[in-house]
Design a protein around this motif. Structure first.
Motif, PDB file in Angstrom:
ATOM      1  N   GLY A   1       0.817  -1.214   0.000  1.00 52.84           N
ATOM      2  CA  GLY A   1       0.000   0.000   0.000  1.00 52.84           C
ATOM      3  C   GLY A   1       0.848   1.260   0.000  1.00 52.84           C
ATOM      4  N   LEU A   2       2.051   1.197   0.568  1.00 51.84           N
ATOM      5  CA  LEU A   2       2.992   2.318   0.523  1.00 51.84           C
ATOM      6  C   LEU A   2       3.860   2.240  -0.728  1.00 51.84           C
ATOM      7  N   ALA A   3       4.242   1.029  -1.121  1.00 54.46           N
ATOM      8  CA  ALA A   3       5.102   0.863  -2.290  1.00 54.46           C
ATOM      9  C   ALA A   3       4.410   1.278  -3.582  1.00 54.46           C
ATOM     10  N   VAL A   4       3.070   1.251  -3.597  1.00 54.75           N
ATOM     11  CA  VAL A   4       2.326   1.555  -4.819  1.00 54.75           C
ATOM     12  C   VAL A   4       2.089   3.054  -5.003  1.00 54.75           C
ATOM     13  N   ILE A   5       2.411   3.862  -4.005  1.00 53.37           N
ATOM     14  CA  ILE A   5       2.154   5.302  -4.080  1.00 53.37           C
ATOM     15  C   ILE A   5       2.799   5.964  -5.294  1.00 53.37           C
ATOM     16  N   PRO A   6       4.038   5.596  -5.693  1.00 56.23           N
ATOM     17  CA  PRO A   6       4.601   6.224  -6.899  1.00 56.23           C
ATOM     18  C   PRO A   6       3.754   6.030  -8.153  1.00 56.23           C
ATOM     19  N   GLU A   7       3.014   4.922  -8.236  1.00 57.64           N
ATOM     20  CA  GLU A   7       2.157   4.716  -9.402  1.00 57.64           C
ATOM     21  C   GLU A   7       1.043   5.755  -9.449  1.00 57.64           C
ATOM     22  N   GLY A   8       0.458   6.051  -8.279  1.00 55.10           N
ATOM     23  CA  GLY A   8      -0.598   7.047  -8.235  1.00 55.10           C
ATOM     24  C   GLY A   8      -0.101   8.465  -8.474  1.00 55.10           C
ATOM     25  N   LEU A   9       1.206   8.672  -8.285  1.00 53.22           N
ATOM     26  CA  LEU A   9       1.791   9.996  -8.446  1.00 53.22           C
ATOM     27  C   LEU A   9       2.701  10.066  -9.667  1.00 53.22           C
ATOM     28  N   ALA A  10       2.516   9.162 -10.623  1.00 53.70           N
ATOM     29  CA  ALA A  10       3.421   9.095 -11.775  1.00 53.70           C
ATOM     30  C   ALA A  10       3.464  10.411 -12.551  1.00 53.70           C
TER      31      ALA A  10
ATOM     32  N   PRO B   1       2.696  13.683 -11.565  1.00 55.68           N
ATOM     33  CA  PRO B   1       3.452  14.747 -10.882  1.00 55.68           C
ATOM     34  C   PRO B   1       4.923  14.400 -10.667  1.00 55.68           C
ATOM     35  N   LEU B   2       5.266  13.128 -10.545  1.00 53.95           N
ATOM     36  CA  LEU B   2       6.675  12.747 -10.433  1.00 53.95           C
ATOM     37  C   LEU B   2       7.424  13.093 -11.721  1.00 53.95           C
ATOM     38  N   ALA B   3       6.810  12.798 -12.859  1.00 52.36           N
ATOM     39  CA  ALA B   3       7.442  13.121 -14.137  1.00 52.36           C
ATOM     40  C   ALA B   3       7.632  14.628 -14.282  1.00 52.36           C
ATOM     41  N   LYS B   4       6.634  15.388 -13.891  1.00 51.98           N
ATOM     42  CA  LYS B   4       6.729  16.844 -13.984  1.00 51.98           C
ATOM     43  C   LYS B   4       7.821  17.377 -13.067  1.00 51.98           C
ATOM     44  N   GLU B   5       7.890  16.841 -11.839  1.00 51.51           N
ATOM     45  CA  GLU B   5       8.884  17.306 -10.880  1.00 51.51           C
ATOM     46  C   GLU B   5      10.298  16.939 -11.316  1.00 51.51           C
ATOM     47  N   ALA B   6      10.432  15.864 -12.088  1.00 55.65           N
ATOM     48  CA  ALA B   6      11.741  15.471 -12.606  1.00 55.65           C
ATOM     49  C   ALA B   6      12.105  16.236 -13.869  1.00 55.65           C
ATOM     50  N   GLY B   7      11.197  17.104 -14.325  1.00 50.91           N
ATOM     51  CA  GLY B   7      11.456  17.883 -15.533  1.00 50.91           C
ATOM     52  C   GLY B   7      11.382  17.064 -16.797  1.00 50.91           C
ATOM     53  N   ALA B   8      10.583  15.986 -16.786  1.00 51.21           N
ATOM     54  CA  ALA B   8      10.493  15.080 -17.928  1.00 51.21           C
ATOM     55  C   ALA B   8       9.264  15.384 -18.773  1.00 51.21           C
ATOM     56  N   ALA B   9       9.260  14.851 -19.986  1.00 51.80           N
ATOM     57  CA  ALA B   9       8.132  15.012 -20.903  1.00 51.80           C
ATOM     58  C   ALA B   9       6.958  14.156 -20.433  1.00 51.80           C
TER      59      ALA B   9
ATOM     60  N   PRO C   1      16.083   9.409 -15.121  1.00 47.76           N
ATOM     61  CA  PRO C   1      16.760   8.106 -15.194  1.00 47.76           C
ATOM     62  C   PRO C   1      16.998   7.495 -13.818  1.00 47.76           C
ATOM     63  N   ALA C   2      17.397   8.319 -12.844  1.00 49.49           N
ATOM     64  CA  ALA C   2      17.638   7.799 -11.495  1.00 49.49           C
ATOM     65  C   ALA C   2      16.332   7.324 -10.863  1.00 49.49           C
ATOM     66  N   ALA C   3      15.244   8.057 -11.089  1.00 53.01           N
ATOM     67  CA  ALA C   3      13.940   7.660 -10.548  1.00 53.01           C
ATOM     68  C   ALA C   3      13.490   6.325 -11.137  1.00 53.01           C
TER      69      ALA C   3
ATOM     70  N   GLY D   1       4.402   6.943 -18.622  1.00 55.55           N
ATOM     71  CA  GLY D   1       4.328   5.528 -18.956  1.00 55.55           C
ATOM     72  C   GLY D   1       5.576   4.776 -18.521  1.00 55.55           C
ATOM     73  N   TRP D   2       6.734   5.421 -18.657  1.00 57.64           N
ATOM     74  CA  TRP D   2       7.978   4.765 -18.226  1.00 57.64           C
ATOM     75  C   TRP D   2       7.988   4.569 -16.716  1.00 57.64           C
ATOM     76  N   LEU D   3       7.530   5.575 -15.990  1.00 57.53           N
ATOM     77  CA  LEU D   3       7.486   5.469 -14.532  1.00 57.53           C
ATOM     78  C   LEU D   3       6.535   4.361 -14.087  1.00 57.53           C
ATOM     79  N   LEU D   4       5.424   4.224 -14.786  1.00 57.60           N
ATOM     80  CA  LEU D   4       4.462   3.179 -14.450  1.00 57.60           C
ATOM     81  C   LEU D   4       4.997   1.784 -14.773  1.00 57.60           C
ATOM     82  N   ALA D   5       5.834   1.696 -15.802  1.00 59.24           N
ATOM     83  CA  ALA D   5       6.330   0.391 -16.235  1.00 59.24           C
ATOM     84  C   ALA D   5       7.547  -0.068 -15.441  1.00 59.24           C
ATOM     85  N   ALA D   6       8.274   0.853 -14.798  1.00 60.48           N
ATOM     86  CA  ALA D   6       9.536   0.502 -14.142  1.00 60.48           C
ATOM     87  C   ALA D   6       9.341  -0.518 -13.024  1.00 60.48           C
ATOM     88  N   ASP D   7       8.354  -0.298 -12.168  1.00 56.09           N
ATOM     89  CA  ASP D   7       8.122  -1.205 -11.041  1.00 56.09           C
ATOM     90  C   ASP D   7       7.722  -2.604 -11.494  1.00 56.09           C
ATOM     91  N   PRO D   8       6.677  -2.761 -12.341  1.00 57.52           N
ATOM     92  CA  PRO D   8       6.313  -4.124 -12.754  1.00 57.52           C
ATOM     93  C   PRO D   8       7.408  -4.824 -13.550  1.00 57.52           C
TER      94      PRO D   8
END
Length: 407
Positions: A222-231, A233-241, A297-299, A246-253
């Motif tokens: 339930g805590l580990a899945v939080i990045p998926e729900g924030l994909a 805003p995480l991309a925006k905060e990392a300055g990404a397109a 990339p680090a994220a 989609g890349w952030l969502l695919a990294a964990d699985p």
């Protein structure tokens, strides 16, 4: 893993699950697109998607008991045919929205007892712990790969053939699953009795200290899945397109798939329960690294690693099924799965709320990781002590054979 595929029963259940999971992802995409096209409302589109998950909560806690009261093969076949019929009704053009929403609720509710029956049957098929662990590894790799492919290519396929045909394909997958199960799975007698208490499985689980600790480590997801729900805003905060979402969502699985293969290949089954606490701590511990505001990339690397060690979840459920008596395994699995879904839903919701309040998705993920570590460390230490105590205890006397099993 080819050894587990040599078993005819497992092969049928494995393939049935794979095609059903792929069809389910296709249906989720098709329904979201269909409702959005007809209403133009993002709220309704998101609502129909959410409804494909939420009813599983009620079904998991209540209807899963059916897997102990009735023949599990028959239950899986009936549930698959019901799902095929309901999804086929969804494919009817110009179906009223209220009817579509009602049908969407029925499918996951029916799926809950079928999943409980399948889960319990697999432990009956493999009495050898090593083979059973391998079978669960293969299931985890297959279903996660299928989900990635289904979600990734679902939009393209629905756009090419239309939502109605996509739904018909999903109905076909359930029909295939019903046939393969009926044709290949042994029709064993009911493991439990219709006179058993309705929530005996859940009561047994929450009344056992070892299982409570084990599920605590599992529900850290339930805590580990939080990045998926924030994909986003995480991309925006990392300055990404925007496509980085989609890349952030695919990294964990993707990490989960490769982590499952690595654990299965390199860690003997007898040693895997000892690693649960360490891997559970690492799965949330990696998220603390978001405190340094990593680049994209680090994220992606952090989320990949978190997903890889998160493969301990397969060992958790395998150990869980081994500890729970067969006659209440369906109801117990329903309780565990319901808790898992609730923790994921609450985690994503609370993660979004905290991110809104503090104004940083990355800080929110880091805080979630820190909270997870604070829970995982004592729970992991407790699990280690309980597991070592059980391993050193003398084996219990052989239980008398149940007359139902001999029937």
């Amino acid at each position: 893993m080819s050894a587990v595929l040599a078993d005819r029963e497992f092969r049928a259940l494995w393939f049935s699950e794979a095609v059903s999971v792929g069809g389910d992802q296709l249906t989720r995409v098709a329904l979201a697109i269909l409702v959005y096209q007809r209403t133009g409302s993002a709220f309704y589109a998101a609502g129909i998607y959410a409804l494909t998950f939420l009813p599983a909560l009620a079904g998991g806690l209540g209807l899963s008991q059916l897997a102990d009261r009735y023949r599990r093969r028959n239950l899986m076949v009936v549930c698959a045919l019901l799902q095929a019929a309901v999804v086929a009704l969804m494919a009817i053009p110009h179906m009223p929205l209220w009817a579509l929403f009602l049908l969407v609720i029925i499918v996951p509710m029916v799926q809950s007892p079928a999943m409980a029956a399948q889960n319990a049957t697999l432990r009956e098929i493999y009495t050898d712990d090593a083979m059973y662990m391998r079978s669960q590894d293969l299931r985890g790799i297959t279903t996660n790969t299928t989900m990635l492919l289904g979600l990734g290519g679902g939009g393209l396929l629905v756009s090419a053939i239309g939502a109605s045909w996509a739904l018909i394909i999903d109905a076909g997958t359930f029909t295939i699953a019903a046939f393969l199960t009926w044709r290949n799975v042994v029709n064993r007698p009911p493991a439990g009795s219709k006179n058993d208490g309705w929530f005996d499985g859940a009561k047994w689980v929450f009344g056992d200290r070892k299982l409570r600790v084990l599920l605590t480590l599992s529900w850290l997801v339930g805590l580990a899945v939080i990045p998926e729900g924030l994909a986003a805003p995480l991309a925006k905060e990392a300055g990404a397109a925007p496509e980085a979402v989609g890349w952030l969502l695919a990294a964990d699985p993707l990490g989960f798939i490769l982590g499952t293969f690595a654990i299965s290949h390199f860690v003997p089954a007898r040693h895997r329960p000892r690693l649960i606490g360490v891997l559970a701590t690492a799965s949330v511990g990696f998220l603390v690294l978001f405190a340094v505001k990593p680049s994209l990339p680090a994220a992606l690397v952090v989320l990949f690693l978190a997903g890889a060690v998160g493969a301990y979840q397969i060992t958790v459920m395998a150990v869980f099924n081994t500890l729970v008596p067969n006659e209440i395994r369906g109801g117990a699995f329903g309780a565990a799965r319901t808790g898992l879904r609730v923790s994921q839903g609450l985690g994503v919701a609370l993660g979004g709320l905290v991110a809104e309040l503090i104004g940083s998705a990355m800080t929110t993920v880091a805080l979630a990781g820190l909270l997870g570590v604070l829970i995982a460390v004592p729970a992991g230490l407790m699990w280690g002590r309980l597991n070592d105590s059980a391993a050193s205890a003398p084996a219990p006397a052989e239980a008398p054979t149940d007359s139902r099993e001999a029937a």
